[in-house]
Design a protein around this motif. Structure first.
Motif, PDB file in Angstrom:
ATOM      1  N   MET A 192      71.631   2.796  60.379  1.00  0.00           N
ATOM      2  CA  MET A 192      70.691   2.282  60.893  1.00  0.00           C
ATOM      3  C   MET A 192      71.150   1.621  62.144  1.00  0.00           C
ATOM      4  SD  MET A 192      68.499  -1.221  59.788  1.00  0.00           S
ATOM      5  CE  MET A 192      67.800  -0.666  58.245  1.00  0.00           C
ATOM      6  N   ASP A 193      70.173   1.745  63.166  1.00  0.00           N
ATOM      7  CA  ASP A 193      70.308   1.239  64.615  1.00  0.00           C
ATOM      8  C   ASP A 193      70.674  -0.136  64.318  1.00  0.00           C
ATOM      9  OD1 ASP A 193      69.742   3.517  65.665  1.00  0.00           O
ATOM     10  OD2 ASP A 193      67.546   3.065  66.192  1.00  0.00           O
ATOM     11  N   ALA A 194      71.709  -0.799  65.172  1.00  0.00           N
ATOM     12  CA  ALA A 194      72.191  -2.213  65.334  1.00  0.00           C
ATOM     13  C   ALA A 194      71.114  -3.032  66.028  1.00  0.00           C
ATOM     14  CB  ALA A 194      73.462  -2.384  65.857  1.00  0.00           C
ATOM     15  N   SER A 195      70.163  -3.009  65.346  1.00  0.00           N
ATOM     16  CA  SER A 195      68.643  -3.707  66.062  1.00  0.00           C
ATOM     17  C   SER A 195      68.138  -4.316  64.942  1.00  0.00           C
ATOM     18  CB  SER A 195      67.777  -2.648  66.550  1.00  0.00           C
ATOM     19  OG  SER A 195      66.687  -3.044  66.799  1.00  0.00           O
ATOM     20  N   ARG A 196      67.670  -5.896  65.400  1.00  0.00           N
ATOM     21  CA  ARG A 196      67.198  -6.480  64.443  1.00  0.00           C
ATOM     22  C   ARG A 196      65.768  -6.085  64.096  1.00  0.00           C
ATOM     23  NH1 ARG A 196      62.944  -8.621  66.088  1.00  0.00           N
ATOM     24  NH2 ARG A 196      62.590  -8.678  68.448  1.00  0.00           N
ATOM     25  N   ALA A 197      65.135  -5.346  65.044  1.00  0.00           N
ATOM     26  CA  ALA A 197      63.756  -4.762  64.709  1.00  0.00           C
ATOM     27  C   ALA A 197      63.965  -3.863  63.509  1.00  0.00           C
ATOM     28  CB  ALA A 197      63.331  -4.322  65.918  1.00  0.00           C
ATOM     29  N   ARG A 198      64.831  -2.940  63.417  1.00  0.00           N
ATOM     30  CA  ARG A 198      64.912  -1.886  62.584  1.00  0.00           C
ATOM     31  C   ARG A 198      65.184  -2.550  61.244  1.00  0.00           C
ATOM     32  NH1 ARG A 198      64.437  -0.869  67.033  1.00  0.00           N
ATOM     33  NH2 ARG A 198      66.325   0.031  67.633  1.00  0.00           N
ATOM     34  N   TYR A 199      66.027  -3.734  61.307  1.00  0.00           N
ATOM     35  CA  TYR A 199      66.461  -4.657  60.086  1.00  0.00           C
ATOM     36  C   TYR A 199      65.111  -5.035  59.630  1.00  0.00           C
ATOM     37  CZ  TYR A 199      67.987  -8.534  57.249  1.00  0.00           C
ATOM     38  OH  TYR A 199      68.068  -9.532  56.056  1.00  0.00           O
ATOM     39  N   ASP A 200      64.388  -5.628  60.615  1.00  0.00           N
ATOM     40  CA  ASP A 200      63.257  -6.709  60.207  1.00  0.00           C
ATOM     41  C   ASP A 200      62.218  -5.815  59.106  1.00  0.00           C
ATOM     42  OD1 ASP A 200      64.122  -8.830  61.282  1.00  0.00           O
ATOM     43  OD2 ASP A 200      62.807  -8.951  63.322  1.00  0.00           O
ATOM     44  N   ASN A 201      62.370  -4.684  59.416  1.00  0.00           N
ATOM     45  CA  ASN A 201      61.287  -4.050  58.538  1.00  0.00           C
ATOM     46  C   ASN A 201      61.562  -4.089  57.089  1.00  0.00           C
ATOM     47  OD1 ASN A 201      59.241  -2.328  60.182  1.00  0.00           O
ATOM     48  ND2 ASN A 201      61.053  -1.084  60.818  1.00  0.00           N
ATOM     49  N   LEU A 202      62.851  -4.147  56.703  1.00  0.00           N
ATOM     50  CA  LEU A 202      63.137  -4.595  55.543  1.00  0.00           C
ATOM     51  C   LEU A 202      62.735  -5.961  54.905  1.00  0.00           C
ATOM     52  CD1 LEU A 202      67.104  -3.422  55.488  1.00  0.00           C
ATOM     53  CD2 LEU A 202      64.879  -1.882  54.766  1.00  0.00           C
ATOM     54  N   MET A 203      62.775  -6.893  55.995  1.00  0.00           N
ATOM     55  CA  MET A 203      62.589  -8.185  55.555  1.00  0.00           C
ATOM     56  C   MET A 203      61.016  -8.071  55.501  1.00  0.00           C
ATOM     57  SD  MET A 203      62.403 -11.324  58.428  1.00  0.00           S
ATOM     58  CE  MET A 203      61.376 -10.413  59.724  1.00  0.00           C
ATOM     59  N   TYR A 204      59.994  -7.504  56.081  1.00  0.00           N
ATOM     60  CA  TYR A 204      58.712  -7.561  56.030  1.00  0.00           C
ATOM     61  C   TYR A 204      58.181  -6.868  54.809  1.00  0.00           C
ATOM     62  CZ  TYR A 204      58.319  -9.028  60.705  1.00  0.00           C
ATOM     63  OH  TYR A 204      58.525  -9.877  62.022  1.00  0.00           O
ATOM     64  N   VAL A 205      58.756  -5.731  54.567  1.00  0.00           N
ATOM     65  CA  VAL A 205      58.249  -4.998  53.100  1.00  0.00           C
ATOM     66  C   VAL A 205      58.638  -5.987  51.925  1.00  0.00           C
ATOM     67  CG1 VAL A 205      58.721  -2.671  53.962  1.00  0.00           C
ATOM     68  CG2 VAL A 205      60.488  -3.742  52.740  1.00  0.00           C
ATOM     69  N   ASN A 206      59.741  -6.794  52.000  1.00  0.00           N
ATOM     70  CA  ASN A 206      60.286  -7.681  51.169  1.00  0.00           C
ATOM     71  C   ASN A 206      59.134  -9.269  51.140  1.00  0.00           C
ATOM     72  OD1 ASN A 206      61.997  -6.697  49.448  1.00  0.00           O
ATOM     73  ND2 ASN A 206      63.673  -6.923  50.938  1.00  0.00           N
ATOM     74  N   PHE A 218      53.492 -23.752  64.544  1.00  0.00           N
ATOM     75  CA  PHE A 218      54.486 -22.616  63.962  1.00  0.00           C
ATOM     76  C   PHE A 218      55.524 -23.363  63.122  1.00  0.00           C
ATOM     77  CE2 PHE A 218      52.914 -20.016  67.414  1.00  0.00           C
ATOM     78  CZ  PHE A 218      52.365 -19.189  66.897  1.00  0.00           C
ATOM     79  N   SER A 219      55.998 -22.869  62.220  1.00  0.00           N
ATOM     80  CA  SER A 219      57.079 -23.404  61.343  1.00  0.00           C
ATOM     81  C   SER A 219      58.227 -22.271  61.121  1.00  0.00           C
ATOM     82  CB  SER A 219      56.861 -24.027  60.096  1.00  0.00           C
ATOM     83  OG  SER A 219      55.919 -23.214  59.286  1.00  0.00           O
ATOM     84  N   VAL A 220      59.294 -22.627  61.005  1.00  0.00           N
ATOM     85  CA  VAL A 220      60.318 -21.622  60.834  1.00  0.00           C
ATOM     86  C   VAL A 220      60.666 -21.378  59.525  1.00  0.00           C
ATOM     87  CG1 VAL A 220      62.765 -21.352  61.290  1.00  0.00           C
ATOM     88  CG2 VAL A 220      61.788 -22.800  62.653  1.00  0.00           C
ATOM     89  N   THR A 221      60.518 -20.036  59.017  1.00  0.00           N
ATOM     90  CA  THR A 221      60.968 -19.402  57.859  1.00  0.00           C
ATOM     91  C   THR A 221      61.989 -18.469  57.539  1.00  0.00           C
ATOM     92  OG1 THR A 221      59.316 -17.819  57.994  1.00  0.00           O
ATOM     93  CG2 THR A 221      58.400 -19.634  57.106  1.00  0.00           C
ATOM     94  N   VAL A 222      62.741 -18.364  58.559  1.00  0.00           N
ATOM     95  CA  VAL A 222      63.951 -17.462  58.796  1.00  0.00           C
ATOM     96  C   VAL A 222      64.835 -17.396  57.542  1.00  0.00           C
ATOM     97  CG1 VAL A 222      66.289 -17.116  59.925  1.00  0.00           C
ATOM     98  CG2 VAL A 222      64.299 -17.548  61.457  1.00  0.00           C
ATOM     99  N   ASN A 223      65.028 -18.649  56.837  1.00  0.00           N
ATOM    100  CA  ASN A 223      65.986 -18.798  55.777  1.00  0.00           C
ATOM    101  C   ASN A 223      65.159 -18.732  54.281  1.00  0.00           C
ATOM    102  OD1 ASN A 223      64.843 -21.183  56.320  1.00  0.00           O
ATOM    103  ND2 ASN A 223      66.754 -22.502  55.884  1.00  0.00           N
ATOM    104  N   SER A 224      64.237 -18.309  54.045  1.00  0.00           N
ATOM    105  CA  SER A 224      63.259 -18.218  53.159  1.00  0.00           C
ATOM    106  C   SER A 224      64.197 -17.356  51.877  1.00  0.00           C
ATOM    107  CB  SER A 224      61.813 -17.475  53.266  1.00  0.00           C
ATOM    108  OG  SER A 224      62.178 -16.305  53.606  1.00  0.00           O
ATOM    109  N   PRO A 225      63.666 -17.552  50.583  1.00  0.00           N
ATOM    110  CA  PRO A 225      64.390 -16.733  49.537  1.00  0.00           C
ATOM    111  C   PRO A 225      64.158 -15.404  49.778  1.00  0.00           C
ATOM    112  CG  PRO A 225      63.427 -18.632  48.816  1.00  0.00           C
ATOM    113  CD  PRO A 225      62.744 -18.461  50.142  1.00  0.00           C
ATOM    114  N   GLU A 226      63.214 -14.869  50.255  1.00  0.00           N
ATOM    115  CA  GLU A 226      62.932 -13.443  50.568  1.00  0.00           C
ATOM    116  C   GLU A 226      63.834 -12.885  51.560  1.00  0.00           C
ATOM    117  OE1 GLU A 226      60.426 -15.678  50.537  1.00  0.00           O
ATOM    118  OE2 GLU A 226      58.958 -15.202  48.958  1.00  0.00           O
TER     119      GLU A 226
END
Length: 426
Positions: A192-206, A218-226
Motif C-alpha cells: 500500500m502507498d505510504a499515504s494516509r488516504a489509502r490507509y483511511d479507506n480501511l478506517m472508513y470501511v470499519n 466538530f469533535s475528535v474521534t481519531v482514537n475511537s475503538p473502530e
C-alpha cells in the motif's frame, strides 16, 4: 558654427526618436509576440505524461513556449511562500494543496470559467472550499483510490479475482494476501502507498472517522475503538505479508515499483498510476479489482490535482489563456485519452477501445460511488490545517512497533484536540 549646432540638434532629435522607436518596438513585441509560460510541477513528467503533452500541443498551436520547473511535493510548502514574497511565481501551478493553503495568492477562476462545465464532486475535492463558490484550482487530474492485482500471481495461487458484484471482505483480503505470498510467486502478498488516504479507506470501511460533527461543532474521534482496531489489524498485516519498511519509515522505495516488478500480489494505490502501468508493465498480466468491503460497506477516496494561476504571476493572463485552451472540449478529450483517467468535465469521457482497459475502467468507475460520508465530514472540518504529516507519523510509529496502536492514536487525537479546540470523544 550655426550649421554645426543645427546638425548636432538634428542628430540629438534623431537619436531620441530612434530610442523611442526601439523602446516602442520592445513594448509591442512583449505584448503581442510569443511569450513564455512558466509551469510548476511536483515531479519530473514521465514519457507520455498527459499534461506535459498538452502543454507542448498548446505551445505548438499558439507559438508560445513552456518552461517547466519541478519542485518536489514536500518542498513546495516552504518554497512557495518565498516565491510569492520575492514576486517570482510561475504562471500556472499543478497542485494538490497550495491553492487550499494560500487562497489569497491565487486568482478566483470562477470569474473565468462556468462551474457547470465541471463535475461537482471534482470541483469540491480539488478545492476543498466548503463555504463559498470561489474556485482557486480547476480539476486537472480527477483520481480515485483503487486496488491493482497481479493476475499471474492470482492464477498461480488459484485465486479467483473478485468482481464488482462480489467484492472481497477484509477477511478475504488478509486470507488471500497470505496465499499469494505462499503460492503466487510474489515476495509480498499486499502493498500500500505510504499515504494516509489509502490507509483511511480501511478506517472508513470499519466505521471509523477522524472527527464527528454535532450541529456546527466538530469533535475528535481519531482514537475511537473502530480506529484502534483498524490500526492494530494493519500492523499485523505489515508484519505478515506487506513490505513493512514502506509504512515503518525504513525506506523511500515506491511500492508501485514493487508491483511493476511483479513482487506484489495486491496493491492499494490510485487511478493516477493506471496509465504508467499500462505503458510500462510488459512482462506481467495485471488488472484493477474492486476494493474490499468491511462492516460499514466500501470506501474509495476521490482526489487529484488542480491547475491554479497565482495572482501575481508575471504572465497570469497567459496562464488563463492556457487554461481556456486546455478545458475546451477537443483539447480536454485529447488530454483524457492520453491520461486514461476519470473525467472531471461534464459530458467528456474516456472511451477506451482496448477490451482490457475498458474492463479496468468499468471497475474504476464503480469505485466512485463508494465515497464515504465520513470522509466528506472529515474533509469539511479541514483538520489538516492543524496537523497533517503528524497523523501519518503516528501510524508509522505503530507499524514500526515503537508504540501501540492505541498510544499512537491517543497521542494524535490529543494533539488535534488541543490545536483545534475540538473536544475529545474518547
Amino acid at each position: 558654427m550655426k550649421k554645426f549646432f543645427s546638425a548636432l540638434l538634428l542628430s540629438s532629435i534623431s537619436a531620441v526618436l530612434l530610442l523611442g522607436m526601439v523602446s516602442c518596438s520592445k513594448e509591442t513585441s512583449g505584448s503581442t509576440g510569443p511569450k513564455e509560460l512558466k509551469v510548476m510541477l511536483s515531479e519530473e513528467p514521465s514519457t507520455g505524461d498527459a499534461l506535459s503533452e498538452a502543454l507542448n500541443r498548446w505551445a505548438e498551436a499558439t507559438g508560445n513556449t513552456v518552461n517547466i520547473m519541478v519542485i518536489p511535493y514536500d518542498d513546495q510548502l516552504t518554497k512557495f511562500p518565498l516565491m510569492a514574497k520575492n514576486n517570482d511565481l510561475p504562471d500556472v501551478i499543478a497542485t494538490t494543496r497550495l491553492s487550499m493553503l494560500y487562497p489569497d495568492e491565487f486568482l478566483d477562476l470562477s470569474e473565468y470559467f462556468d462551474r457547470a462545465l465541471f463535475e461537482q464532486s471534482a470541483i469540491d475535492m480539488i478545492n476543498q472550499i466548503w463555504d463559498s463558490d470561489d474556485i482557486y484550482a480547476l480539476p486537472q487530474q480527477f483520481t480515485i483510490t483503487n486496488v491493482y492485482y497481479n493476475a499471474d500471481a492470482f492464477e498461480k495461487a488459484g485465486i479467483a479475482v473478485p468482481t464488482v458484484d462480489n467484492p472481497w471482505t477484509l477477511e478475504d483480503l488478509a486470507k488471500n494476501a497470505k496465499l499469494l505470498q505462499e503460492k503466487g510467486g510474489v515476495k509480498y502478498g499486499m502493498a500500500m502507498d505510504a499515504s494516509r488516504a489509502r490507509y483511511d479507506n480501511l478506517m472508513y470501511v470499519n466505521g471509523g472517522s477522524l472527527v464527528e460533527k454535532n450541529g456546527a461543532k466538530f469533535s475528535v474521534t481519531v482514537n475511537s475503538p473502530e480506529n484502534i482496531n483498524t490500526l492494530a489489524e494493519f500492523v499485523e498485516w505489515n508484519n505478515e505479508f506487506m513490505p513493512k519498511a514502506i509504512w515503518a519509515g525504513g525506506t523511500n522505495d515506491n511500492p508501485a515499483d514493487y508491483f511493476k516488478n511483479g513482487n506484489v500480489g495486491v496493491y492499494f494505490s490510485g487511478s493516477w498510476n493506471y496509465n504508467t502501468f499500462y505503458t510500462q508493465i510488459k512482462d506481467m498480466n495485471w488488472g484493477v479489482m474492486p476494493s474490499p468491503v468491511g462492516p460499514n460497506g466500501g470506501s474509495s477516496i476521490l482526489g487529484g490535482s488542480g491547475l491554479a494561476v497565482p495572482t501575481n504571476a508575471e504572465n497570469a493572463e497567459l496562464g488563463i489563456e492556457f487554461l481556456k485552451w486546455f478545458y475546451s472540449e477537443d483539447n480536454f478529450q485529447e488530454y483524457l485519452n492520453t491520461d486514461k483517467g476519470l473525467s472531471s468535465m461534464v459530458g467528456i469521457t474516456y472511451s477506451p477501445e482496448d477490451p482490457k482497459v475498458k474492463e479496468d475502467y468499468r471497475v474504476l468507475q464503480s469505485e466512485v460511488p463508494k465515497l464515504p460520508n465520513a470522509f466528506v465530514v472529515d474533509e469539511s472540518s479541514m483538520w489538516r490545517n492543524y496537523y497533517d504529516n503528524e497523523y501519518r507519523d503516528a501510524l508509522k510509529q505503530a507499524v514500526n512497533g515503537d508504540i501501540t496502536p492505541k498510544a499512537a492514536l491517543d497521542g494524535f487525537a490529543l494533539l488535534l484536540s488541543k490545536k483545534s479546540g475540538w473536544a475529545l470523544e474518547y
